[in-house]
Motif scaffolding. Structure first.
Motif, mmCIF file in Angstrom:
data_model
loop_
_atom_site.group_PDB
_atom_site.id
_atom_site.type_symbol
_atom_site.label_atom_id
_atom_site.label_comp_id
_atom_site.label_asym_id
_atom_site.label_seq_id
_atom_site.Cartn_x
_atom_site.Cartn_y
_atom_site.Cartn_z
ATOM 1 N N LEU B 304 -15.279 37.146 -22.852
ATOM 2 C CA LEU B 304 -16.338 37.766 -22.053
ATOM 3 C C LEU B 304 -16.231 39.288 -22.108
ATOM 4 N N MET B 305 -14.985 39.769 -22.111
ATOM 5 C CA MET B 305 -14.756 41.203 -22.203
ATOM 6 C C MET B 305 -15.318 41.751 -23.520
ATOM 7 N N ALA B 306 -15.109 40.989 -24.607
ATOM 8 C CA ALA B 306 -15.620 41.428 -25.906
ATOM 9 C C ALA B 306 -17.140 41.483 -25.891
ATOM 10 N N ARG B 307 -17.748 40.525 -25.171
ATOM 11 C CA ARG B 307 -19.214 40.456 -25.141
ATOM 12 C C ARG B 307 -19.801 41.554 -24.258
ATOM 13 N N LEU B 308 -19.111 41.866 -23.145
ATOM 14 C CA LEU B 308 -19.698 42.753 -22.150
ATOM 15 C C LEU B 308 -19.149 44.176 -22.183
ATOM 16 N N SER B 309 -18.122 44.427 -23.013
ATOM 17 C CA SER B 309 -17.572 45.788 -23.054
ATOM 18 C C SER B 309 -17.266 46.162 -24.494
ATOM 19 N N ASP B 310 -16.489 47.234 -24.671
ATOM 20 C CA ASP B 310 -16.232 47.732 -26.018
ATOM 21 C C ASP B 310 -14.857 47.337 -26.552
ATOM 22 N N VAL B 311 -14.166 46.393 -25.878
ATOM 23 C CA VAL B 311 -12.835 45.985 -26.330
ATOM 24 C C VAL B 311 -12.923 44.625 -27.034
ATOM 25 N N PRO B 312 -12.478 44.533 -28.282
ATOM 26 C CA PRO B 312 -12.580 43.246 -28.989
ATOM 27 C C PRO B 312 -11.637 42.188 -28.419
ATOM 28 N N SER B 313 -12.041 40.916 -28.530
ATOM 29 C CA SER B 313 -11.290 39.826 -27.895
ATOM 30 C C SER B 313 -9.941 39.583 -28.554
ATOM 31 N N GLU B 314 -9.766 40.082 -29.781
ATOM 32 C CA GLU B 314 -8.491 39.852 -30.465
ATOM 33 C C GLU B 314 -7.308 40.470 -29.725
ATOM 34 N N MET B 315 -7.589 41.346 -28.756
ATOM 35 C CA MET B 315 -6.524 41.911 -27.943
ATOM 36 C C MET B 315 -5.616 40.819 -27.404
#
Lengths: 312, 348
Positions: B304-315
């Motif tokens: 969800l963070m990847a979808r709604l912000s600028d940080v990729p989910s691979e974190m």
């Protein structure tokens, strides 16, 4: 069948075998050193991936392929160092440590790639450099051998040279003797004053060093850019090559070459419409069969020994 | 005042806190709006019914493989083969889902049974090799992952592939084969009930039966178990059969519950995640539920963070690596445990 032979019996095919063997051979030599010190480093895949990406990034920002290579080797060795710190100091299980390294690398490289290039798939937007290929004078003019052996990537030659270096290191130097003694019996080694931890640190760092050369080759030789998951199981094949080669330098080098040949064959056989998916499993099938033969013969030997001591 | 017996729980909590702090640090470095992004990562999975559903859907395959791997780890078998079996059983179940026509609940039952049995049989091979000839189960199981993936992909590309579809996917499953949904507005399927029953059964097996006792003893010390009269070879093969059955069931349930075609063109990774779930659960079947939910939660949070912000989910894979390294680190916080032991000894 004829067309198969036509594919294999060419200098192009022999050339491509050496080309695809290079990353496997590097990583297998790395696996060999750590295994001889008694630690299975299954983080090969991850170390290769990290160094492949670092090589691309550093060479793109410094405009130098050689500095890129240095960056790749440093980063791969650093990852091996982190693995060593956790397994040797914090007593993390080495297998789980390796799993963690691989998990970190497969997502972490995509994460960093995206931050730097805005692309999750490949590094096309980074102007990375490639290490040179080398024509060998005199050799390149010999018929048949010339086209097979000359004109390879510089790291391909380095990988062949590394076989000699690792052989010499393990069998002819005090460090090699210590590595082997720690692997065979750490308690005995400890009792004669060898620092087991120090030797295992060294062995893991060396395994990371060689694996990262394999990784650098992937993105700065085999291909000229980084793509996600580009190591594609070569780290595992290297581990398989090492165990099929029964932890000897020569055996490891030969099985790496065998796996390289299988890999090249799977590329060549696509012409013949034999499913590449099945061909790709051959190295793994071969490893399982090799392991079974080895394990059965070891068990037989042991049982025989038990029987003879029992009848005495 | 903490007691030594709570040490493991406190340690696990400490690891999770450290991992979350690292996650916050990474987000702060990367994001333009770190506070907002951290908020999304932590709270968004709870924001709607659909998102809560996502967490539970994601937890189902993690529970299956986590349970399978924790039984193997309990028997001290370092086998990571759940990965390949999960994939291949998914293919097997898909074959039946496409080609069979059965009425009602019989269809998914047959497909899941086939996937589970194939999984058990495939898993038995490294087990037998280990039990009889002491062949390293880690290496054989890793090789099997690649072999099963290759064969499975071949079956998909050459026998199941729907040429009319634009992607590399199989023909559509028969409607009768798909698992029904439990709650409207989510994709949570009956697989949840299956896996929860399985977890309770595994708990009873492990702690209430003679076989479970033998399994735990073999895991604790194989030599000792053998000297006290247990047939450890049989135990090792048995635990491989059970784990393969569970992983195979997981793969079958996942494809029938979540998809309408088979569409994995790479290993889905749930097997290796299973190792992480098992470690967080300290190889306890019942704890698998909580650790699978936790892992699913931070994953969905990252998505969800990847979808709604600028940080990729691979974190999230960095966070997972930190968790594995610290959870399995025996020495981590050991000094503190020793201090507590000393204190308790003095008080007594």
């Amino acid at each position: 069948m004829n067309s198969l032979l036509n594919v294999i019996l060419t200098t192009d095919f022999a050339f491509s075998v050496l080309r695809v063997t290079t990353p496997i051979l590097f990583a297998a030599l790395g696996a060999l050193i750590s295994n001889r010190a008694g630690i299975i480093n299954i983080g090969m895949e991850g170390i290769m991936l990290v160094s492949a990406l670092t090589g691309v990034i550093v060479s793109a920002y410094t405009h130098s392929a050689w500095v890129g290579l240095l960056g790749a080797v440093l980063s791969g060795t650093l990852i091996a160092g982190i693995l060593a710190f956790f397994t040797l100091k914090f007593k993390t299980h080495i297998i789980l440590g390796g799993v963690a390294i691989n998990m970190f690398a497969s997502g972490g490289t995509v994460f960093i790639l995206y931050l730097l290039s805005g692309d999750k798939g490949s590094s096309t937007s980074l102007a990375s450099k490639v290490l040179p290929s080398v024509q060998i004078p005199l050799l390149k003019d010999i018929p048949v051998l010339g086209p097979i052996l000359s004109g390879h990537h510089i790291l391909t030659y380095l990988s062949i040279l590394s076989v000699l270096v690792v052989y010499y290191l393990l069998n002819r130097t005090p460090l090699g003797l210590r590595i082997r003694s720690v692997g065979e019996n750490p308690h005995a080694a400890q009792s004669v004053g060898v620092s087991v931890i120090k030797i295992q640190y060294t062995a893991l760092l060396l395994s990371g060093f060689f694996a990262s050369l394999g990784g650098a080759y992937m993105s700065m030789g085999y291909l000229s850019l980084f793509t996600r998951d580009m190591v594609a199981g070569r780290g595992w094949i290297a581990i398989a090559a090492e165990s099929m080669g029964r932890s000897t330098t020569v055996g490891t080098a030969l099985t790496s070459l065998l796996f390289g040949a299988a890999d090249a064959l799977s590329n060549a056989l696509q012409v013949l419409k034999i499913p590449a998916e099945l061909i790709a499993t051959l190295p793994y099938v071969a490893t399982v069969i090799g392991l079974i033969i080895y394990a059965v013969s070891e068990t037989r030997k042991k049982n025989k020994k038990l029987k003879t001591t029992a009848t005495k | 005042m903490f007691k030594v017996k709570y040490f493991e729980a406190v340690r696990t909590a400490a690891v999770i806190v450290i991992a979350l702090i690292i996650a916050f640090l990474i987000i702060s470095l990367v994001s333009d709006q770190p506070v907002k992004t951290i908020g999304i990562f932590l709270l968004e999975p709870l924001s709607t019914k659909g998102h809560i559903g996502n967490v539970i859907e994601m937890a189902i395959p993690l529970m299956f493989t986590g349970l399978a791997v924790s039984l193997l780890f309990r028997a001290n078998m370092f086998n990571l083969g759940a990965e390949g079996i999960f994939y291949f059983s998914g293919v097997v179940a898909s074959v039946l889902a496409i080609h069979l026509s059965l009425g009602g609940w019989l269809h998914p039952l047959a497909a899941i049974a086939a996937g589970s049995i194939v999984g058990a049989l495939l898993s038995a091979i490294p087990g037998i090799l280990k039990a009889k000839w002491n062949a390293n189960e880690l290496v054989t199981s890793l090789m099997f992952n690649n072999i099963l993936f290759g064969v499975g992909l071949y079956l998909l590309n050459y026998h199941l592939r729907d040429a009319k579809a634009f992607a590399n996917v199989s023909f559509k499953f028969e409607k009768t084969a798909q698992l029904s949904k439990l709650f409207a507005g989510t994709r949570i399927h009956t697989g949840l009930i299956i896996v929860l029953v399985l977890i309770v059964l595994a708990h009873l097996f492990l702690y209430r039966t003679k076989w479970g006792y033998e399994l735990r003893m073999t895991g604790a010390n194989r030599e000792f178990a053998r000297y006290s009269g247990m047939k450890t070879a049989k135990v090792i093969i048995l635990v491989h059969l059970i784990a393969g059955f569970i992983a195979g069931m997981g793969g079958s349930v996942e494809v029938l519950g979540m998809y309408s075609r088979f569409q994995w063109t790479s290993l889905p990774g749930y097997g290796l995640d299973g190792a992480l779930v098992a470690m967080l659960a300290k190889n306890n079947p019942l704890s698998v539920i909580a650790s699978a939910l936790f892992l699913a939660y931070i994953r969905i949070g990252a998505d969800l963070m990847a979808r709604l912000s600028d940080v990729p989910s691979e974190m999230i894979s960095i966070i997972q690596a930190v968790i594995i390294l610290l959870i399995s680190a025996e020495q981590f916080l050991k000094f503190w445990k020793n201090r507590m032991l000393l204190k308790e000894a003095k008080e007594a």
